[in-house]
Design a protein around this motif. Structure first.
Motif: not given
Length: 130
Positions: A1-5, A75-80, A123-128
């Motif tokens: 899990m990761f925290k999406q922005n 969208l779910n933030g399941k697997s980075f 970029w959004g993935l990197y930030q989250s």
């Protein structure tokens, strides 16, 4: 899990919508071109029909599937890792399509637009990343 922005969520939703539209458009245009005659309104369509190969259909469907998977996972933030690998593969497909476009019609500035969403997604993935 990761925290999406917010950026990742918005781009993921756009990817999901574009994936569905892309899959429908790819299949529809492929079968429409296959059902057309060789000459339409006095224009020879044989070169256009030759480009509509099953490989082109598979490339479009695979690209749409990757967009859908990356959109859902982003969208779910399941697997980075799935998001990162999927988007890198998608970027490779975009580069291949960009090269094909340059070979067929030459360089066009609007072709660069295809790179905007994947870069924003990364970029959004990197930030989250936690």
């Amino acid at each position: 899990m990761f925290k999406q922005n917010k950026l990742l969520k918005v781009v993921s939703i756009i990817f999901i919508v574009l994936a569905v539209m892309g899959a429908i458009g790819t299949v529809g245009s492929y079968f429409m071109l296959q059902s057309m005659g060789d000459v339409v309104n006095g224009v020879d369509m044989s070169a256009v029909k030759a480009m509509a190969t099953p490989l082109t259909l598979l490339q479009g469907l695979f690209s749409s599937l990757l967009m859908l998977v990356c959109g859902i996972f982003g969208l779910n933030g399941k697997s980075f890792k799935v998001c990162l690998i999927g988007m890198i593969i998608y970027l490779v497909i975009v580069v291949i399509a960009f090269i094909q476009s340059i070979m067929l019609v030459g360089f066009q500035v609007f072709s660069i637009i295809d790179f905007i969403l994947p870069i924003l997604y990364l970029w959004g993935l990197y930030q989250s990343k936690e």
